[in-house]
Design a protein around this motif. Structure first.
Motif, PDB file in Angstrom:
ATOM      1  N   GLY A  83       0.815  -1.207   0.000  1.00 49.87           N
ATOM      2  CA  GLY A  83       0.000   0.000   0.000  1.00 49.87           C
ATOM      3  C   GLY A  83       0.847   1.255   0.000  1.00 49.87           C
ATOM      4  O   GLY A  83       0.554   2.214  -0.724  1.00 49.87           O
ATOM      5  N   PHE A  84       1.930   1.250   0.788  1.00 52.20           N
ATOM      6  CA  PHE A  84       2.791   2.436   0.826  1.00 52.20           C
ATOM      7  C   PHE A  84       3.554   2.599  -0.486  1.00 52.20           C
ATOM      8  O   PHE A  84       3.812   3.727  -0.925  1.00 52.20           O
ATOM      9  CB  PHE A  84       3.763   2.345   1.997  1.00 52.20           C
ATOM     10  CG  PHE A  84       4.456   3.638   2.303  1.00 52.20           C
ATOM     11  CD1 PHE A  84       3.766   4.676   2.907  1.00 52.20           C
ATOM     12  CD2 PHE A  84       5.787   3.834   1.961  1.00 52.20           C
ATOM     13  CE1 PHE A  84       4.384   5.887   3.181  1.00 52.20           C
ATOM     14  CE2 PHE A  84       6.416   5.037   2.228  1.00 52.20           C
ATOM     15  CZ  PHE A  84       5.719   6.066   2.836  1.00 52.20           C
ATOM     16  N   VAL A  95       0.457   6.208 -12.663  1.00 53.02           N
ATOM     17  CA  VAL A  95      -0.976   5.878 -12.604  1.00 53.02           C
ATOM     18  C   VAL A  95      -1.117   4.357 -12.538  1.00 53.02           C
ATOM     19  O   VAL A  95      -1.552   3.717 -13.496  1.00 53.02           O
ATOM     20  CB  VAL A  95      -1.746   6.466 -13.808  1.00 53.02           C
ATOM     21  CG1 VAL A  95      -1.957   7.935 -13.657  1.00 53.02           C
ATOM     22  CG2 VAL A  95      -1.022   6.178 -15.129  1.00 53.02           C
ATOM     23  N   PRO A  96      -0.749   3.762 -11.406  1.00 54.89           N
ATOM     24  CA  PRO A  96      -0.747   2.292 -11.324  1.00 54.89           C
ATOM     25  C   PRO A  96      -2.144   1.709 -11.378  1.00 54.89           C
ATOM     26  O   PRO A  96      -3.085   2.251 -10.803  1.00 54.89           O
ATOM     27  CB  PRO A  96      -0.098   2.033  -9.954  1.00 54.89           C
ATOM     28  CG  PRO A  96      -0.377   3.272  -9.161  1.00 54.89           C
ATOM     29  CD  PRO A  96      -0.326   4.390 -10.144  1.00 54.89           C
ATOM     30  N   ASP A 102      -4.644  -4.797  -3.846  1.00 56.91           N
ATOM     31  CA  ASP A 102      -4.018  -3.473  -3.920  1.00 56.91           C
ATOM     32  C   ASP A 102      -4.988  -2.384  -3.500  1.00 56.91           C
ATOM     33  O   ASP A 102      -4.615  -1.433  -2.800  1.00 56.91           O
ATOM     34  CB  ASP A 102      -3.537  -3.191  -5.342  1.00 56.91           C
ATOM     35  CG  ASP A 102      -2.382  -4.087  -5.759  1.00 56.91           C
ATOM     36  OD1 ASP A 102      -1.683  -4.610  -4.886  1.00 56.91           O
ATOM     37  OD2 ASP A 102      -2.188  -4.246  -6.988  1.00 56.91           O
ATOM     38  N   ILE A 103      -6.237  -2.513  -3.955  1.00 56.34           N
ATOM     39  CA  ILE A 103      -7.241  -1.489  -3.660  1.00 56.34           C
ATOM     40  C   ILE A 103      -7.449  -1.361  -2.155  1.00 56.34           C
ATOM     41  O   ILE A 103      -7.469  -0.256  -1.596  1.00 56.34           O
ATOM     42  CB  ILE A 103      -8.567  -1.819  -4.375  1.00 56.34           C
ATOM     43  CG1 ILE A 103      -8.439  -1.545  -5.875  1.00 56.34           C
ATOM     44  CG2 ILE A 103      -9.727  -1.016  -3.777  1.00 56.34           C
ATOM     45  CD1 ILE A 103      -9.620  -2.020  -6.698  1.00 56.34           C
ATOM     46  N   LEU A 133     -16.366  -2.994  -4.000  1.00 57.74           N
ATOM     47  CA  LEU A 133     -15.217  -3.115  -3.109  1.00 57.74           C
ATOM     48  C   LEU A 133     -14.724  -1.736  -2.672  1.00 57.74           C
ATOM     49  O   LEU A 133     -14.424  -1.512  -1.489  1.00 57.74           O
ATOM     50  CB  LEU A 133     -14.094  -3.878  -3.813  1.00 57.74           C
ATOM     51  CG  LEU A 133     -12.769  -3.989  -3.051  1.00 57.74           C
ATOM     52  CD1 LEU A 133     -12.970  -4.798  -1.769  1.00 57.74           C
ATOM     53  CD2 LEU A 133     -11.689  -4.628  -3.929  1.00 57.74           C
ATOM     54  N   MET A 134     -14.630  -0.806  -3.616  1.00 51.43           N
ATOM     55  CA  MET A 134     -14.209   0.559  -3.286  1.00 51.43           C
ATOM     56  C   MET A 134     -15.145   1.165  -2.242  1.00 51.43           C
ATOM     57  O   MET A 134     -14.704   1.759  -1.240  1.00 51.43           O
ATOM     58  CB  MET A 134     -14.206   1.422  -4.552  1.00 51.43           C
ATOM     59  CG  MET A 134     -13.138   1.069  -5.564  1.00 51.43           C
ATOM     60  SD  MET A 134     -11.646   2.036  -5.295  1.00 51.43           S
ATOM     61  CE  MET A 134     -10.900   1.919  -6.927  1.00 51.43           C
ATOM     62  N   TYR A 135     -16.421   1.038  -2.469  1.00 54.97           N
ATOM     63  CA  TYR A 135     -17.438   1.649  -1.598  1.00 54.97           C
ATOM     64  C   TYR A 135     -17.379   1.065  -0.190  1.00 54.97           C
ATOM     65  O   TYR A 135     -17.309   1.810   0.806  1.00 54.97           O
ATOM     66  CB  TYR A 135     -18.811   1.421  -2.234  1.00 54.97           C
ATOM     67  CG  TYR A 135     -19.991   1.939  -1.446  1.00 54.97           C
ATOM     68  CD1 TYR A 135     -20.055   3.258  -1.023  1.00 54.97           C
ATOM     69  CD2 TYR A 135     -21.063   1.095  -1.152  1.00 54.97           C
ATOM     70  CE1 TYR A 135     -21.159   3.734  -0.317  1.00 54.97           C
ATOM     71  CE2 TYR A 135     -22.169   1.555  -0.460  1.00 54.97           C
ATOM     72  CZ  TYR A 135     -22.211   2.876  -0.037  1.00 54.97           C
ATOM     73  OH  TYR A 135     -23.306   3.335   0.662  1.00 54.97           O
ATOM     74  N   HIS A 136     -17.369  -0.257  -0.111  1.00 59.46           N
ATOM     75  CA  HIS A 136     -17.387  -0.923   1.187  1.00 59.46           C
ATOM     76  C   HIS A 136     -16.100  -0.636   1.967  1.00 59.46           C
ATOM     77  O   HIS A 136     -16.131  -0.317   3.159  1.00 59.46           O
ATOM     78  CB  HIS A 136     -17.568  -2.432   0.982  1.00 59.46           C
ATOM     79  CG  HIS A 136     -17.974  -3.152   2.231  1.00 59.46           C
ATOM     80  ND1 HIS A 136     -18.180  -4.510   2.269  1.00 59.46           N
ATOM     81  CD2 HIS A 136     -18.214  -2.704   3.495  1.00 59.46           C
ATOM     82  CE1 HIS A 136     -18.528  -4.872   3.492  1.00 59.46           C
ATOM     83  NE2 HIS A 136     -18.562  -3.793   4.256  1.00 59.46           N
TER      84      HIS A 136
END
Length: 481
Positions: A83-84, A95-96, A102-103, A133-136
């Protein structure tokens, strides 16, 4: 909520041992200074100044007066090294692309370190595959900007995700999505005002939205009497409609007044005019700013560009286009803005505006035989360049795709019907593109290498040029849908 700590090498946390205070780190100590960050046993070396400028966490640490701001090494507990690494990649302008693991790790880092550039990158990556997944995950870690952006994305394609939403999300997150209003397809035609005596309500002077359930266009609002959409710049930014420039009257004089439509209370207000009056311009909104690009004044084609910051209400000049141009084809995607500059008869050059450097940077060049006239649509990391077919097939479009990640061109198979310019008014919603002409509204499902027709709806009953966009209407309108 976050439950993380940052520890120095001897194990003390960011509060300092026994709350011991030290002097804040002098700014001179940050210039060109390096910091070693230990995350999950992995050591990273980075410039302190970059971290302070990009992360509220590091900025607070170096202003705190705690002893950590004078150390050359700190430990970040409970974060993942991957993550870091993503944080640093984004801070260095990369722009990975991110998989599911990863998310999650990137959201955790963005929330704990308060790294705005990473949050923006995550928002730009939202798609139908990862939006839940992003939202949760954003809800769990309290990354609110991403939480709101993902919720709105899900609301717009709710019908496609309904079963999966109820299968995977907690009830309170579902309720929040259902409380939001979806975006609707909106259109306005070109109209020249002929003076204040003109009727307030005129069918050609209306902004309309498509009721997709009943397959019918409905009036949203009337244009102000002094406004003209003929050869004007028209765009939507932050759910507000803007009209800049254009011409009016029988002698086609340049319009000096500029207007903003506030959908929440169905009202119009005036905003400041650009320093350079212009018509036949392109208007696009990105990151709380309007960009008035090129155009004409007194029959002189211009390369000048002005930026209107909606937060402070002021126009400033930006870097000029590489050459004068009118009606510039423009799109935004992945938080980036691109223009197409056409050189008759066969060459299109794509430039990106780099806001941090205030410059237009050449991205790629497209050369196609008998290519003339074009528009551009951005979807994910692809730019779709739409152009007329060969001279004997004027009303059917050809399409080329430029992959921003790979830097490769490809041509989409087949032709796309373009009677009266439908593909030149394309609007992206989720993974769909809506196109419009007088005969039909066509929705395409966009795959990387193809546009597949999904459904047809009623066309917009106006002739001439059209502007299309998306707006979120207040409940009073949505109750009618």
């Amino acid at each position: 909520m976050f439950g993380h700590s940052s520890e120095s090498e001897d194990g003390s946390n960011c509060g300092g041992k026994d709350g011991e205070l030290y002097k804040p780190c002098p700014p001179s100590d940050l210039v060109s200074a390096k910091l070693t960050i230990v995350v999950g046993g992995t050591l990273f070396s980075e410039e302190k100044m970059l971290l302070v400028q990009s992360s509220d966490y590091f900025q607070a640490m170096y202003r705190s007066g705690m002893k950590e701001c004078h150390q050359d090494k700190i430990h970040l507990q409970c974060l993942q090294a991957r993550g870091f690494l993503i944080v640093l990649a984004v801070l260095h302008g990369e722009v990975p692309s991110l998989d599911e693991d990863d998310i999650v790790e990137a959201i955790e880092c963005a929330a704990f370190l308060q790294v705005t550039p990473l949050t923006k990158h995550l928002i730009n990556l939202i798609d139908a595959e990862n939006c839940l997944l992003m939202y949760h995950t954003a809800a769990i870690f309290g990354l609110m900007d991403l939480y709101h952006a993902a919720a709105l994305f899900i609301r717009d394609i709710y019908g496609e995700l309904d079963a999966e939403v109820h299968k995977t999300l907690p009830s309170e997150l579902i309720s929040h999505i259902e409380s939001l209003t979806p975006s609707v397809f909106v259109a306005v035609g070109a109209h020249v005002t002929c003076g204040v005596d003109e009727s307030v309500h005129n069918a050609s002077r209306t902004v309309c939205y498509l009721d997709e359930t009943r397959n019918n266009w409905k009036v949203l609002t009337d244009l102000p009497l002094e406004a003209s959409t003929s050869m004007a710049g028209v765009t939507v930014l932050d759910n507000k409609l803007y009209i800049i420039g254009g011409v009016h009257g029988v002698h086609k004089q340049v319009v000096e007044s500029c207007f903003c439509y506030h959908v929440e209370n169905n009202s119009w207000t005036r905003i400041a005019s650009p320093a350079q009056l212009r018509y036949n311009l392109t208007l696009v909104g990105v990151d709380s700013c309007l960009y008035a690009i090129g155009g004409e004044y007194e029959r002189t084609v211009m390369s000048s560009v002005e930026i209107y910051n909606i937060k402070i209400g002021r126009w400033t000049f930006a870097a000029h286009l590489p050459r004068p141009a009118t009606g510039v084809a423009c799109t935004k995607t992945m938080g980036r803005m691109f223009v197409c500059l056409w050189r008759p008869m066969e060459t299109t050059e794509i430039y990106e505006y780099i806001s941090t450097k205030d410059k237009w940077q050449l991205v790629t060049t497209l050369i196609r035989h008998q290519s003339y006239g074009h528009s551009v649509v951005g979807h994910r990391d692809n730019l779709y360049i739409i152009r007329n077919g060969p001279s004997d097939d004027f009303l059917r479009c050809l399409m080329d795709c430029y992959d921003l990640t790979s830097g490769q061109w490809s041509s989409l198979p087949g032709h796309f019907g373009n009677s009266k310019g439908s593909l030149f008014t394309a609007v992206v919603r989720g993974d769909s593109v809506f196109t419009l002409n007088r005969n039909m509204t066509q929705e395409y499902i966009v795959d990387r290498k193809s546009w597949k027709p999904r459904r047809q709806m009623k066309g917009f009953p106006r002739s001439g040029s059209l502007w299309t966009f998306l707006l979120r209407l207040p409940d009073s309108h949505m109750l009618q849908l």
